[in-house]
Write a protein that holds these residues in place. Structure first.
Motif, PDB file in Angstrom:
ATOM      1  N   ARG A 111      -3.082  13.313   1.086  1.00 12.29           N
ATOM      2  CA  ARG A 111      -4.238  13.632   0.240  1.00 12.29           C
ATOM      3  C   ARG A 111      -4.188  15.062  -0.295  1.00 12.29           C
ATOM      4  N   ARG A 112      -3.290  15.869   0.227  1.00 15.15           N
ATOM      5  CA  ARG A 112      -3.069  17.186  -0.383  1.00 15.15           C
ATOM      6  C   ARG A 112      -2.601  17.023  -1.832  1.00 15.15           C
ATOM      7  N   ILE A 113      -1.960  15.887  -2.099  1.00 15.77           N
ATOM      8  CA  ILE A 113      -1.537  15.573  -3.469  1.00 15.77           C
ATOM      9  C   ILE A 113      -2.594  14.737  -4.173  1.00 15.77           C
ATOM     10  N   LEU A 114      -3.039  13.657  -3.503  1.00 13.60           N
ATOM     11  CA  LEU A 114      -3.907  12.686  -4.162  1.00 13.60           C
ATOM     12  C   LEU A 114      -5.300  13.231  -4.465  1.00 13.60           C
ATOM     13  N   ASP A 115      -5.755  14.215  -3.689  1.00 13.48           N
ATOM     14  CA  ASP A 115      -7.089  14.767  -3.913  1.00 13.48           C
ATOM     15  C   ASP A 115      -7.082  15.973  -4.830  1.00 13.48           C
ATOM     16  N   GLU A 116      -5.883  16.386  -5.259  1.00 14.39           N
ATOM     17  CA  GLU A 116      -5.824  17.550  -6.156  1.00 14.39           C
ATOM     18  C   GLU A 116      -6.538  17.193  -7.458  1.00 14.39           C
ATOM     19  N   PRO A 117      -7.518  17.990  -7.855  1.00 13.72           N
ATOM     20  CA  PRO A 117      -8.294  17.630  -9.049  1.00 13.72           C
ATOM     21  C   PRO A 117      -7.465  17.713 -10.322  1.00 13.72           C
ATOM     22  N   LEU A 118      -7.718  16.772 -11.206  1.00 11.60           N
ATOM     23  CA  LEU A 118      -7.107  16.791 -12.527  1.00 11.60           C
ATOM     24  C   LEU A 118      -8.129  17.303 -13.537  1.00 11.60           C
ATOM     25  N   ILE A 119      -7.629  17.874 -14.609  1.00 14.00           N
ATOM     26  CA  ILE A 119      -8.521  18.329 -15.670  1.00 14.00           C
ATOM     27  C   ILE A 119      -9.083  17.107 -16.386  1.00 14.00           C
ATOM     28  N   ILE A 163       0.834  -1.202   0.000  1.00 10.08           N
ATOM     29  CA  ILE A 163       0.000   0.000   0.000  1.00 10.08           C
ATOM     30  C   ILE A 163       0.871   1.256   0.000  1.00 10.08           C
ATOM     31  N   GLU A 164       1.978   1.209   0.738  1.00  9.66           N
ATOM     32  CA  GLU A 164       2.921   2.346   0.707  1.00  9.66           C
ATOM     33  C   GLU A 164       3.420   2.579  -0.721  1.00  9.66           C
ATOM     34  N   ARG A 165       3.763   1.488  -1.413  1.00 10.95           N
ATOM     35  CA  ARG A 165       4.241   1.625  -2.792  1.00 10.95           C
ATOM     36  C   ARG A 165       3.142   2.186  -3.697  1.00 10.95           C
ATOM     37  N   GLU A 166       1.925   1.668  -3.540  1.00  9.41           N
ATOM     38  CA  GLU A 166       0.823   2.140  -4.374  1.00  9.41           C
ATOM     39  C   GLU A 166       0.559   3.628  -4.148  1.00  9.41           C
ATOM     40  N   LEU A 167       0.580   4.049  -2.894  1.00 12.26           N
ATOM     41  CA  LEU A 167       0.326   5.456  -2.590  1.00 12.26           C
ATOM     42  C   LEU A 167       1.426   6.342  -3.153  1.00 12.26           C
ATOM     43  N   LYS A 168       2.681   5.882  -3.046  1.00 14.95           N
ATOM     44  CA  LYS A 168       3.783   6.659  -3.609  1.00 14.95           C
ATOM     45  C   LYS A 168       3.662   6.755  -5.119  1.00 14.95           C
ATOM     46  N   ASP A 169       3.327   5.635  -5.757  1.00 12.97           N
ATOM     47  CA  ASP A 169       3.160   5.646  -7.216  1.00 12.97           C
ATOM     48  C   ASP A 169       2.029   6.584  -7.624  1.00 12.97           C
ATOM     49  N   ASP A 170       0.912   6.512  -6.897  1.00 14.32           N
ATOM     50  CA  ASP A 170      -0.235   7.359  -7.229  1.00 14.32           C
ATOM     51  C   ASP A 170       0.102   8.831  -6.999  1.00 14.32           C
ATOM     52  N   ALA A 171       0.832   9.108  -5.901  1.00 14.76           N
ATOM     53  CA  ALA A 171       1.198  10.499  -5.616  1.00 14.76           C
ATOM     54  C   ALA A 171       2.140  11.044  -6.686  1.00 14.76           C
ATOM     55  N   PHE A 172       3.128  10.221  -7.082  1.00 14.45           N
ATOM     56  CA  PHE A 172       4.067  10.701  -8.102  1.00 14.45           C
ATOM     57  C   PHE A 172       3.369  10.879  -9.440  1.00 14.45           C
ATOM     58  N   ALA A 173       2.479   9.926  -9.789  1.00 14.78           N
ATOM     59  CA  ALA A 173       1.732  10.064 -11.042  1.00 14.78           C
ATOM     60  C   ALA A 173       0.894  11.330 -11.031  1.00 14.78           C
ATOM     61  N   ARG A 174       0.298  11.649  -9.871  1.00 15.85           N
ATOM     62  CA  ARG A 174      -0.505  12.869  -9.773  1.00 15.85           C
ATOM     63  C   ARG A 174       0.395  14.109  -9.869  1.00 15.85           C
ATOM     64  N   LEU A 175       1.579  14.060  -9.250  1.00 12.96           N
ATOM     65  CA  LEU A 175       2.496  15.197  -9.301  1.00 12.96           C
ATOM     66  C   LEU A 175       2.954  15.494 -10.719  1.00 12.96           C
ATOM     67  N   THR A 176       3.131  14.444 -11.527  1.00 18.00           N
ATOM     68  CA  THR A 176       3.572  14.668 -12.903  1.00 18.00           C
ATOM     69  C   THR A 176       2.477  15.285 -13.761  1.00 18.00           C
ATOM     70  N   ARG A 177       1.249  15.300 -13.266  1.00 21.36           N
ATOM     71  CA  ARG A 177       0.136  15.866 -14.038  1.00 21.36           C
ATOM     72  C   ARG A 177      -0.315  17.222 -13.504  1.00 21.36           C
ATOM     73  N   MET A 178       0.286  17.647 -12.389  1.00 20.70           N
ATOM     74  CA  MET A 178      -0.087  18.940 -11.830  1.00 20.70           C
ATOM     75  C   MET A 178       0.466  20.087 -12.684  1.00 20.70           C
ATOM     76  N   GLN A 179      -0.263  21.192 -12.696  1.00 19.27           N
ATOM     77  CA  GLN A 179       0.147  22.349 -13.473  1.00 19.27           C
ATOM     78  C   GLN A 179       0.910  23.336 -12.589  1.00 19.27           C
ATOM     79  N   THR A 180       1.377  24.415 -13.195  1.00 14.20           N
ATOM     80  CA  THR A 180       2.263  25.349 -12.495  1.00 14.20           C
ATOM     81  C   THR A 180       1.610  25.971 -11.268  1.00 14.20           C
ATOM     82  N   GLY A 181       0.274  26.177 -11.310  1.00  6.01           N
ATOM     83  CA  GLY A 181      -0.406  26.771 -10.166  1.00  6.01           C
ATOM     84  C   GLY A 181      -0.247  25.940  -8.901  1.00  6.01           C
ATOM     85  N   PHE A 182      -0.272  24.611  -9.034  1.00  5.00           N
ATOM     86  CA  PHE A 182      -0.105  23.735  -7.883  1.00  5.00           C
ATOM     87  C   PHE A 182       1.277  23.905  -7.262  1.00  5.00           C
TER      88      PHE A 182
END
Length: 591
Positions: A318-326, A95-114
């Motif tokens: 969840r500050r990362i994981l809940d950030e909405p994606l377009i 679960i730690e690995r899954e959360l890290k993977d999900d967080a990093f995947a979300r970070l790579t999709r965040m825009q400059t405002g984030f």
């Protein structure tokens, strides 16, 4: 308009737990077996003690069987306890690995405002430090919850069967100890939350210091940086020592609870023994059950602490994981439609852009086109909005609909991945990874068309001879952010990355600002004559770079003040003519 209700932390956590429901289910079974075996052993010990009080010769066989059962149950319990921990701890790590993977995947999709709102060091601390609490929640806490449930179900039943009165006496000291431990652990939880924030702040400062290490060295402010780091380090040290002091008070109290129970059982149970209400074996069994009863109660305090720490960590994550994606970024075009992108070109229609918090637009009603096969240049002084325009076209910045189009597609209606499959940007601030020359050039080279050879693309970017002189040639590590290379080398290696695979539209944003005139002429010749990109958009503050382009836009204070060919602009645009003449006089380096 109603806003969607935010998913609770528990429900969010359980979604990841259910990914491993088979392992957890088996783990629960083995924990039950462990506790059942644990409460069975004292009964056989008590029987053995009572047999010792009788005729040894007559009880020899029964005595042997009782001892054998204790040994067998103990050995089996070792196995079941080990297996139960494996079945809980492995999913915790997964679960730690899954959360890290999900967080990093979300970070790579965040825009400059984030990233304007969240410092890099804070994000690193969340992914690397805060997630430890979630791992403990998914591992040790989950295990202990079921361990406590089964222990508090089975142990009191066994004790009650022997002596209901002694069982009730034993509960009172356990409750008092639990109350004290709960208060101490609640204080520790608050301190751990503050310490988590302090670690995030220290990570942000550390990243800032390491990023600006050259500035620190050049200005001789080592002592200031060391003092600031030391102050933050001492703050964390003080918090850690306070936690250690409380922990050294609480943990011994927990450890001595079973001893208090044993003294109480001996004191009160001794009277029962004298009155023959208990046998010596039953009293011995009760002493064993005292240890089994004390620890689950006390573990509740530790579970509450780890649970709260895990929930705090999960909330931080969840500050990362809940950030909405377009939503549009998840809708990919069909391969045939994606291949046809840029068949009509790029159209900018009334583009106006204002940065968040600003009152004056940076770009004002821009209109132009880039057709397939066309090379377009954009000239403007520093601060005229050139880079902002580039970041709007490649959607690093979010723009309003109906202003940017690729073919007949509104850029806000297609995913960024589809857009960047057709449009490639080479920025004025190249970023190189701490990897080899080869891997930096090949980075992101996913294309249906065959890329150039590495030697060919290095030659086109005027880097082949220099790379051949590196210690390991193409396998030489360039260092973090390309620190081992000069500014010009970093720009040319970044250009090589852009030339490695073809694109529909290649955007060059001041990529030749750090090279000399001779190298600039060579690179421009490669870009204009040997690039396999269908179209090129060259952004520069140097008119000499744009002499060979098909069409030039002159940008001033966010507006297009003139446009045309190099010859036309020399005739009618005072800004363009003055810039070109000044740069001719100064060797092409003036702004």
């Amino acid at each position: 308009m109603t806003t969607a209700r935010r998913e609770s932390n528990l429900r969010f956590f359980l979604r990841y737990v259910f990914h491993h429901k088979r392992s957890y289910t088996l783990g629960v079974v083995f924990i039950f077996l462990t506790n059942y075996l644990a409460v069975s052993i004292p009964a056989y010990i008590g029987t053995s003690v009572d047999l010792l009080s009788g005729e040894l010769a007559a009880n020899d066989k029964a005595m042997t069987q009782a001892i054998a059962m204790v040994i067998i149950l103990a050995l089996v319990m070792v196995v079941t306890r080990t297996v139960s921990r494996i079945l809980f701890f492995n999913p915790g790590r997964a679960i730690e690995r899954e959360l890290k993977d999900d967080a990093f995947a979300r970070l790579t999709r965040m825009q400059t405002g984030f990233y304007r709102e969240h410092e890099t060091g804070t994000l690193i601390s969340i992914v690397n430090n805060d997630i430890n609490g979630v791992r403990a929640l998914a591992g040790i806490v989950m295990l202990q919850v079921f361990n406590v449930i089964f222990a508090l179900s089975l142990t009191p039943l066994k004790m009650w069967a022997i002596s209901p009165h002694l069982t009730l006496y034993c509960i009172f000291p356990v409750l008092i100890t639990f109350f004290i431990a709960h208060k101490g652990i609640a204080f520790m939880r608050r301190m751990m939350k503050i310490r988590m924030v302090e670690l995030q702040e220290m990570s942000s400062s550390t990243v800032g210091f390491l990023t600006g290490i050259e500035v620190i060295k050049s200005h001789g402010i080592h002592q200031w940086a060391e003092d600031k780091f030391d102050r933050e380090n001492v703050k964390i040290l003080s918090r850690s020592l306070l936690l250690a002091r409380v922990r050294t008070l609480i943990l011994p109290l927990i450890g001595y609870t079973d001893r208090i129970l044993k003294v109480m059982i001996l004191a009160i149970g001794g009277g029962y023994l004298l009155n023959q209400d208990l046998t010596l074996g039953e009293l011995t069994a009760l002493l064993s059950y005292a240890s089994l009863l004390a620890m689950p109660f006390i573990s509740l305090g530790m579970i509450f602490s780890a649970w709260q720490n895990g929930i705090v960590s999960l909330e931080s994550l969840r500050r990362i994981l809940d950030e909405p994606l377009i939503a549009k970024d998840g809708e990919r075009l069909a391969p045939e439609s994606r291949d046809k992108l840029f068949s009509q070109g790029l159209r900018v229609d009334g583009l106006t852009y204002t940065y968040p918090g600003a009152t004056t637009p940076t770009l004002k009603n821009l209109c132009f086109e880039v057709k397939p096969g066309q090379t377009v240049g954009i000239l403007g002084r520093v601060g005229s909005g050139k880079t902002t325009l580039v970041n709007c076209i490649n959607r690093y910045l979010d723009v309003d609909p109906e202003q940017l189009f690729i073919d007949d597609n509104d850029l806000t209606e297609i995913s960024r991945a589809d857009l960047r499959s057709a449009v490639r940007t080479i920025t004025q601030e190249p970023f190189l990874f701490s990897d080899t020359v080869t891997e930096n050039v090949r980075f992101g080279s996913e294309s249906l068309q065959e890329p150039l050879s590495l030697d060919q693309v290095l030659k086109q970017s005027d880097m082949l001879d220099e790379v051949r002189q590196f210690p390991e040639q193409e396998e030489t590590l360039v260092g973090e952010k390309g620190i081992l290379l000069s500014g010009g080398q970093k720009q040319r290696l970044s250009l090589a990355r852009g030339l490695y695979t073809p694109s529909k539209l290649m955007i060059l944003d001041n990529v030749l600002s750090a090279v000399d005139n001779e190298t600039e002429r060579f690179l421009l010749n490669q870009i204009f004559n040997n690039s396999r990109s269908q179209s090129t958009l060259i952004v520069s503050h140097r008119a000499t770079v744009l002499e060979q382009v098909d069409h030039i836009l002159v940008l001033e204070e966010g507006r297009i003040v003139d446009q045309g060919t190099h010859a036309e602009l020399l005739q009618r645009s005072e800004i363009y003519r003055q810039t070109w003449e000044l740069q001719q006089h100064d060797g092409g380096t003036a702004e």
